[in-house]
Motif scaffolding. Structure first.
Motif, mmCIF file in Angstrom:
data_model
loop_
_atom_site.group_PDB
_atom_site.id
_atom_site.type_symbol
_atom_site.label_atom_id
_atom_site.label_comp_id
_atom_site.label_asym_id
_atom_site.label_seq_id
_atom_site.Cartn_x
_atom_site.Cartn_y
_atom_site.Cartn_z
ATOM 1 N N ALA A 56 47.691 43.278 37.926
ATOM 2 C CA ALA A 56 46.814 42.169 37.539
ATOM 3 C C ALA A 56 45.951 42.574 36.341
ATOM 4 C CB ALA A 56 45.939 41.756 38.721
ATOM 5 N N VAL A 57 45.401 43.802 36.390
ATOM 6 C CA VAL A 57 44.569 44.302 35.289
ATOM 7 C C VAL A 57 45.427 44.499 34.033
ATOM 8 C CG1 VAL A 57 43.233 46.297 34.486
ATOM 9 C CG2 VAL A 57 42.834 45.370 36.779
ATOM 10 N N ALA A 58 46.617 45.072 34.224
ATOM 11 C CA ALA A 58 47.505 45.332 33.080
ATOM 12 C C ALA A 58 47.913 44.021 32.399
ATOM 13 C CB ALA A 58 48.745 46.110 33.545
ATOM 14 N N LEU A 59 48.249 43.012 33.203
ATOM 15 C CA LEU A 59 48.634 41.715 32.625
ATOM 16 C C LEU A 59 47.424 41.049 31.973
ATOM 17 C CD1 LEU A 59 51.087 40.403 35.379
ATOM 18 C CD2 LEU A 59 51.680 41.166 33.058
ATOM 19 N N GLY A 60 46.248 41.255 32.548
ATOM 20 C CA GLY A 60 45.016 40.733 31.956
ATOM 21 C C GLY A 60 44.751 41.352 30.594
ATOM 22 N N ARG A 61 45.001 42.653 30.491
ATOM 23 C CA ARG A 61 44.825 43.342 29.194
ATOM 24 C C ARG A 61 45.793 42.818 28.152
ATOM 25 N NH1 ARG A 61 42.952 49.126 28.851
ATOM 26 N NH2 ARG A 61 44.645 49.256 27.345
ATOM 27 N N GLU A 62 47.045 42.635 28.575
ATOM 28 C CA GLU A 62 48.057 42.091 27.652
ATOM 29 C C GLU A 62 47.619 40.709 27.170
ATOM 30 O OE1 GLU A 62 50.873 43.601 26.567
ATOM 31 O OE2 GLU A 62 50.469 45.409 27.747
#
Ligand code: ADP
Ligand code: MG
Length: 189
Positions: A56-62
């Motif tokens: 979730a955090v990784a996709l948020g960063r992207e």
């Protein structure tokens, strides 16, 4: 903007080999941000420790890199803030606040059961964002159990109806990564 991520994680740091049930191509597709442009929903489901919050955090960063506004909020915080706002006759203001970001990430839905009132407040938020803004929700409970999570089967159905309408469901099966690390270091059998 301030996304309020709980920790720093990215996709390059995610060990896909450790999670064979996960479709890497689907995660890569989600990382393009197309679902955000389309105002769709993503449900990341699976038991504790399998990497839901990491993803979730990784996709948020992207999403931020792609130029979208993102807000990350733990489900318990979200519901507590909506309930407080409701009490203070400022619900509309709070709903507007959570309606603004292009992507709203609601983490760990289902770790605590909702109060019936909270279920209705969450429903109002989902309705507010429906077909306008994207949501990414992580949960350790399969959607079939959301009636229990929300404490209200009718409201849960209404929420799911909207979330699942234009949605990407990612179900992670497998072992907790945290326990796997412990097992490797000999702390667990
Ligand atoms: P969940 O939200 O599903 O309970 P987390 O995303 O919090 O799990 O993952 C627990 C910890 O393990 C985090 O520090 C996360 O970065 C790490 N982790 C989980 N799965 C993986 C993975 N496949 N590759 C790398 N790190 C992982
Ligand atoms: Mg988590």
């Amino acid at each position: 903007g301030l996304a309020r991520f709980p920790f720093v994680r990215d996709l390059s740091g995610f060990d896909f080999a450790a999670q064979p049930s996960l479709d890497k191509a689907q995660i890569r597709e989600l990382s393009t941000g197309r679902f955000i442009a389309n105002g769709e929903a993503v449900l990341l489901l699976g038991p504790p420790g399998v990497g839901k919050t990491h993803l979730a955090v990784a996709l948020g960063r992207e999403a931020i890199v792609a130029g979208y506004t993102v807000l990350f909020v733990p489900a318990t915080t979200l519901v507590a803030q909506l309930a407080k706002a409701h009490q203070d006759c400022r619900l509309e203001e709070r709903l507007t606040h959570y309606g603004k970001p292009k992507l709203l990430i609601v983490d760990e839905l289902g770790y605590l059961p909702f109060e019936p009132d909270a279920a209705h407040l969450f429903f109002q938020l989902v309705s507010r964002r429906y077909e306008r803004g994207a949501m990414l929700v992580t949960s350790n409970r399969p959607v079939g159990e959301w009636g229990t999570v929300f404490g209200d089967a009718v409201v849960a159905t209404a929420i799911l109806d909207r979330l699942l309408h234009h949605s990407h469901v990612v179900t992670i099966r497998g072992d907790s990564y945290r326990l796997r690390e412990k097992r490797r270091s000999g702390l667990l059998q």
